[in-house]
Design a protein around this motif. Structure first.
Motif, PDB file in Angstrom:
ATOM      1  N   PRO A 115       6.306  19.208   3.928  1.00 47.90           N
ATOM      2  CA  PRO A 115       7.088  19.870   2.882  1.00 47.90           C
ATOM      3  C   PRO A 115       7.522  18.971   1.738  1.00 47.90           C
ATOM      4  O   PRO A 115       7.913  19.468   0.672  1.00 47.90           O
ATOM      5  CB  PRO A 115       8.308  20.398   3.641  1.00 47.90           C
ATOM      6  CG  PRO A 115       8.422  19.517   4.834  1.00 47.90           C
ATOM      7  CD  PRO A 115       7.033  19.123   5.203  1.00 47.90           C
ATOM      8  N   TYR A 116       7.456  17.654   1.932  1.00 48.01           N
ATOM      9  CA  TYR A 116       8.015  16.746   0.928  1.00 48.01           C
ATOM     10  C   TYR A 116       6.905  16.093   0.105  1.00 48.01           C
ATOM     11  O   TYR A 116       5.739  16.082   0.496  1.00 48.01           O
ATOM     12  CB  TYR A 116       8.858  15.673   1.613  1.00 48.01           C
ATOM     13  CG  TYR A 116       9.850  16.243   2.596  1.00 48.01           C
ATOM     14  CD1 TYR A 116      10.810  17.159   2.189  1.00 48.01           C
ATOM     15  CD2 TYR A 116       9.797  15.886   3.942  1.00 48.01           C
ATOM     16  CE1 TYR A 116      11.711  17.702   3.087  1.00 48.01           C
ATOM     17  CE2 TYR A 116      10.697  16.419   4.855  1.00 48.01           C
ATOM     18  CZ  TYR A 116      11.644  17.322   4.424  1.00 48.01           C
ATOM     19  OH  TYR A 116      12.519  17.856   5.323  1.00 48.01           O
ATOM     20  N   SER A 117       7.298  15.518  -1.022  1.00 46.72           N
ATOM     21  CA  SER A 117       6.356  14.845  -1.921  1.00 46.72           C
ATOM     22  C   SER A 117       6.840  13.425  -2.199  1.00 46.72           C
ATOM     23  O   SER A 117       7.985  13.079  -1.948  1.00 46.72           O
ATOM     24  CB  SER A 117       6.228  15.622  -3.237  1.00 46.72           C
ATOM     25  OG  SER A 117       5.743  16.926  -3.018  1.00 46.72           O
ATOM     26  N   ASN A 118       5.949  12.627  -2.760  1.00 39.41           N
ATOM     27  CA  ASN A 118       6.248  11.261  -3.195  1.00 39.41           C
ATOM     28  C   ASN A 118       6.606  10.322  -2.040  1.00 39.41           C
ATOM     29  O   ASN A 118       7.671   9.696  -2.042  1.00 39.41           O
ATOM     30  CB  ASN A 118       7.383  11.250  -4.235  1.00 39.41           C
ATOM     31  CG  ASN A 118       7.116  12.124  -5.421  1.00 39.41           C
ATOM     32  OD1 ASN A 118       5.973  12.282  -5.837  1.00 39.41           O
ATOM     33  ND2 ASN A 118       8.165  12.706  -5.972  1.00 39.41           N
ATOM     34  N   PRO A 119       5.744  10.177  -1.032  1.00 37.78           N
ATOM     35  CA  PRO A 119       6.061   9.265   0.070  1.00 37.78           C
ATOM     36  C   PRO A 119       6.144   7.817  -0.396  1.00 37.78           C
ATOM     37  O   PRO A 119       5.443   7.392  -1.315  1.00 37.78           O
ATOM     38  CB  PRO A 119       4.902   9.471   1.046  1.00 37.78           C
ATOM     39  CG  PRO A 119       3.770   9.962   0.206  1.00 37.78           C
ATOM     40  CD  PRO A 119       4.416  10.788  -0.864  1.00 37.78           C
ATOM     41  N   LEU A 120       7.018   7.079   0.269  1.00 32.01           N
ATOM     42  CA  LEU A 120       7.297   5.695  -0.087  1.00 32.01           C
ATOM     43  C   LEU A 120       6.813   4.752   1.009  1.00 32.01           C
ATOM     44  O   LEU A 120       6.651   5.144   2.160  1.00 32.01           O
ATOM     45  CB  LEU A 120       8.802   5.498  -0.253  1.00 32.01           C
ATOM     46  CG  LEU A 120       9.522   6.393  -1.251  1.00 32.01           C
ATOM     47  CD1 LEU A 120      11.038   6.241  -1.081  1.00 32.01           C
ATOM     48  CD2 LEU A 120       9.109   6.046  -2.675  1.00 32.01           C
TER      49      LEU A 120
ATOM     50  N   ALA B  84       0.843  -1.193   0.000  1.00 29.77           N
ATOM     51  CA  ALA B  84       0.000   0.000   0.000  1.00 29.77           C
ATOM     52  C   ALA B  84       0.880   1.245   0.000  1.00 29.77           C
ATOM     53  O   ALA B  84       1.973   1.256   0.569  1.00 29.77           O
ATOM     54  CB  ALA B  84      -0.917   0.006   1.209  1.00 29.77           C
ATOM     55  N   SER B  85       0.402   2.309  -0.647  1.00 25.46           N
ATOM     56  CA  SER B  85       1.158   3.566  -0.670  1.00 25.46           C
ATOM     57  C   SER B  85       0.202   4.747  -0.673  1.00 25.46           C
ATOM     58  O   SER B  85      -0.896   4.675  -1.228  1.00 25.46           O
ATOM     59  CB  SER B  85       2.090   3.632  -1.885  1.00 25.46           C
ATOM     60  OG  SER B  85       1.370   3.522  -3.099  1.00 25.46           O
ATOM     61  N   GLU B  86       0.632   5.845  -0.048  1.00 24.83           N
ATOM     62  CA  GLU B  86      -0.100   7.106  -0.086  1.00 24.83           C
ATOM     63  C   GLU B  86       0.220   7.801  -1.406  1.00 24.83           C
ATOM     64  O   GLU B  86       1.183   7.448  -2.098  1.00 24.83           O
ATOM     65  CB  GLU B  86       0.291   7.967   1.111  1.00 24.83           C
ATOM     66  CG  GLU B  86      -0.470   9.270   1.269  1.00 24.83           C
ATOM     67  CD  GLU B  86      -1.977   9.131   1.217  1.00 24.83           C
ATOM     68  OE1 GLU B  86      -2.527   9.181   0.087  1.00 24.83           O
ATOM     69  OE2 GLU B  86      -2.599   8.977   2.276  1.00 24.83           O
ATOM     70  N   ASP B  87      -0.594   8.793  -1.784  1.00 25.82           N
ATOM     71  CA  ASP B  87      -0.318   9.475  -3.045  1.00 25.82           C
ATOM     72  C   ASP B  87       0.838  10.457  -2.891  1.00 25.82           C
ATOM     73  O   ASP B  87       1.322  10.742  -1.788  1.00 25.82           O
ATOM     74  CB  ASP B  87      -1.568  10.160  -3.595  1.00 25.82           C
ATOM     75  CG  ASP B  87      -2.056  11.341  -2.767  1.00 25.82           C
ATOM     76  OD1 ASP B  87      -1.283  11.902  -1.976  1.00 25.82           O
ATOM     77  OD2 ASP B  87      -3.237  11.700  -2.913  1.00 25.82           O
ATOM     78  N   ALA B  88       1.309  10.985  -4.022  1.00 29.01           N
ATOM     79  CA  ALA B  88       2.473  11.873  -4.035  1.00 29.01           C
ATOM     80  C   ALA B  88       2.225  13.165  -3.286  1.00 29.01           C
ATOM     81  O   ALA B  88       3.169  13.844  -2.881  1.00 29.01           O
ATOM     82  CB  ALA B  88       2.875  12.178  -5.473  1.00 29.01           C
ATOM     83  N   LEU B  89       0.957  13.521  -3.092  1.00 26.60           N
ATOM     84  CA  LEU B  89       0.588  14.755  -2.404  1.00 26.60           C
ATOM     85  C   LEU B  89       0.423  14.525  -0.903  1.00 26.60           C
ATOM     86  O   LEU B  89      -0.138  15.368  -0.201  1.00 26.60           O
ATOM     87  CB  LEU B  89      -0.692  15.315  -3.014  1.00 26.60           C
ATOM     88  CG  LEU B  89      -0.617  15.520  -4.540  1.00 26.60           C
ATOM     89  CD1 LEU B  89      -1.998  15.792  -5.119  1.00 26.60           C
ATOM     90  CD2 LEU B  89       0.343  16.638  -4.900  1.00 26.60           C
ATOM     91  N   SER B  90       0.912  13.384  -0.440  1.00 22.26           N
ATOM     92  CA  SER B  90       0.895  13.019   0.982  1.00 22.26           C
ATOM     93  C   SER B  90      -0.504  12.992   1.575  1.00 22.26           C
ATOM     94  O   SER B  90      -0.704  13.247   2.769  1.00 22.26           O
ATOM     95  CB  SER B  90       1.805  13.965   1.783  1.00 22.26           C
ATOM     96  OG  SER B  90       3.142  13.849   1.335  1.00 22.26           O
ATOM     97  N   GLY B  91      -1.496  12.710   0.736  1.00 24.74           N
ATOM     98  CA  GLY B  91      -2.866  12.574   1.205  1.00 24.74           C
ATOM     99  C   GLY B  91      -3.558  13.872   1.541  1.00 24.74           C
ATOM    100  O   GLY B  91      -4.639  13.867   2.142  1.00 24.74           O
ATOM    101  N   GLN B  92      -2.990  14.995   1.121  1.00 23.79           N
ATOM    102  CA  GLN B  92      -3.562  16.293   1.495  1.00 23.79           C
ATOM    103  C   GLN B  92      -4.703  16.738   0.596  1.00 23.79           C
ATOM    104  O   GLN B  92      -5.458  17.640   0.982  1.00 23.79           O
ATOM    105  CB  GLN B  92      -2.467  17.362   1.483  1.00 23.79           C
ATOM    106  CG  GLN B  92      -1.462  17.235   2.603  1.00 23.79           C
ATOM    107  CD  GLN B  92      -0.526  18.418   2.666  1.00 23.79           C
ATOM    108  OE1 GLN B  92      -0.146  18.991   1.652  1.00 23.79           O
ATOM    109  NE2 GLN B  92      -0.152  18.799   3.870  1.00 23.79           N
ATOM    110  N   ILE B  93      -4.833  16.152  -0.585  1.00 27.16           N
ATOM    111  CA  ILE B  93      -5.878  16.602  -1.514  1.00 27.16           C
ATOM    112  C   ILE B  93      -6.847  15.448  -1.775  1.00 27.16           C
ATOM    113  O   ILE B  93      -6.501  14.472  -2.433  1.00 27.16           O
ATOM    114  CB  ILE B  93      -5.274  17.123  -2.826  1.00 27.16           C
ATOM    115  CG1 ILE B  93      -4.416  18.362  -2.553  1.00 27.16           C
ATOM    116  CG2 ILE B  93      -6.371  17.441  -3.834  1.00 27.16           C
ATOM    117  CD1 ILE B  93      -3.724  18.927  -3.767  1.00 27.16           C
TER     118      ILE B  93
END
Length: 296
Positions: free
Chosen positions: A54-59, A32-41
């Motif tokens: 501040p960061y993007s593309n969580p792994l 499972a992975s969160e989206d590149a926007l860290s789930g904010q949108i």
């Protein structure tokens, strides 16, 4: 089948983190992975808050592969990428290099799209075929800890549409266990990822991880049923293109019996190019497998 849920969001390909899973060669698991926007949108009214995240593309990861040693390679076959919440999101707030021509007064452009019946419903008039891929996949280097913004010989933020179900991504191993990370799933993306944001989605990716014992490969490769592709990254993109061509030629020489100069001639006429995010100059050069048996 094992399932690796989302844990703490990770933004580096680090050898210093404890493995979240240990797998044997040939094992299949769902990551499972969160989206590149860290789930904010999640709605059109949401905004990306870089002060909070501040960061993007969580792994998700790292995944330790038993028996993997420096000089080996991990062969990660992507079986399936499923959207976790039935939607994807994009934004157009960062025109970057395009400001010279488009100006800087850009609206935030948050845009959430439903995913249904194999289509991404971009608007009432436009539906885009669902064509999922992983923007980020890589192993941990033995020196430094690259972030999820660039790409490199370890993989990273490749943003190549060929990193998709049905294909196998081959990555160098630099540390014991390889330490595989992945994330940044897209429901679809055009070549170049123009706005630096694909159709981002939280996802569950089914992968099979195999181990290949040497010889060491110079960087990421993508193997599909119909073609093979060598990858290079860095700016200027013209240099990455040349390096990707050279890597493909040497691969053809080492594994398919081609004379390098005959391969150089052939690729002039039949090779194709795939482009990741244009801002970091990632290029894949590929050739159809039907040509590989022609020898040189």
């Amino acid at each position: 089948m094992r399932h690796l849920p989302i844990g703490s969001l990770v933004y580096e390909f680090s050898r210093h983190l404890e493995p979240r899973a240990r797998v044997g060669p040939g094992e299949t698991l769902v990551v499972a992975s969160e989206d590149a926007l860290s789930g904010q949108i999640r709605t059109d009214a949401d905004r990306r808050d870089k002060a909070a995240v501040p960061y993007s593309n969580p792994l998700n990861g790292p995944i330790f592969v038993e028996g993997a040693e420096p000089g080996d390679a991990l062969a990660v076959t992507i079986r399936e990428i499923r959207p976790s919440i039935g939607q994807c999101a994009t934004r157009t707030a960062d025109p970057r290099q395009l400001c010279e021509w488009l100006g800087t007064e850009v609206p935030h452009g948050t845009h959430v799209c439903a995913i249904k019946d194999g289509l991404i419903h971009w608007s009432d008039a436009i539906a885009i075929p669902y064509a999922p891929m992983l923007g980020c996949i890589g192993t941990a280097p033995d020196w430094g800890a690259p972030t999820t913004a660039p790409a490199g010989n370890h993989g990273g933020n490749l943003d190549l549409i060929e990193v998709c179900p049905g294909n196998t991504v081959v990555l160098p191993v630099f540390v014991p266990g390889g330490l595989l990370y992945l994330g940044d799933a897209h429901a679809a993306m055009g070549h170049g990822e123009l706005s630096a944001t694909g159709l981002e989605m939280p996802a569950e990716s089914t992968i099979t991880v195999d181990l290949r014992k040497g010889p060491k490969i110079p960087g990421p490769r993508v193997e599909g049923p119909g073609e093979i592709m060598a990858v290079a990254t860095g700016c200027p993109a013209e240099r990455s293109m040349a390096e990707a061509f050279a890597r493909l030629i040497l691969w053809m020489e080492a594994e398919f019996g081609w004379d390098r100069w005959r391969a150089y001639d052939l690729l002039t006429h039949v090779a194709r190019i795939s482009v990741g995010y244009y801002g970091i100059g990632t290029v894949g050069v590929k050739v159809d497998r039907r040509y590989l048996g022609g020898g040189g």
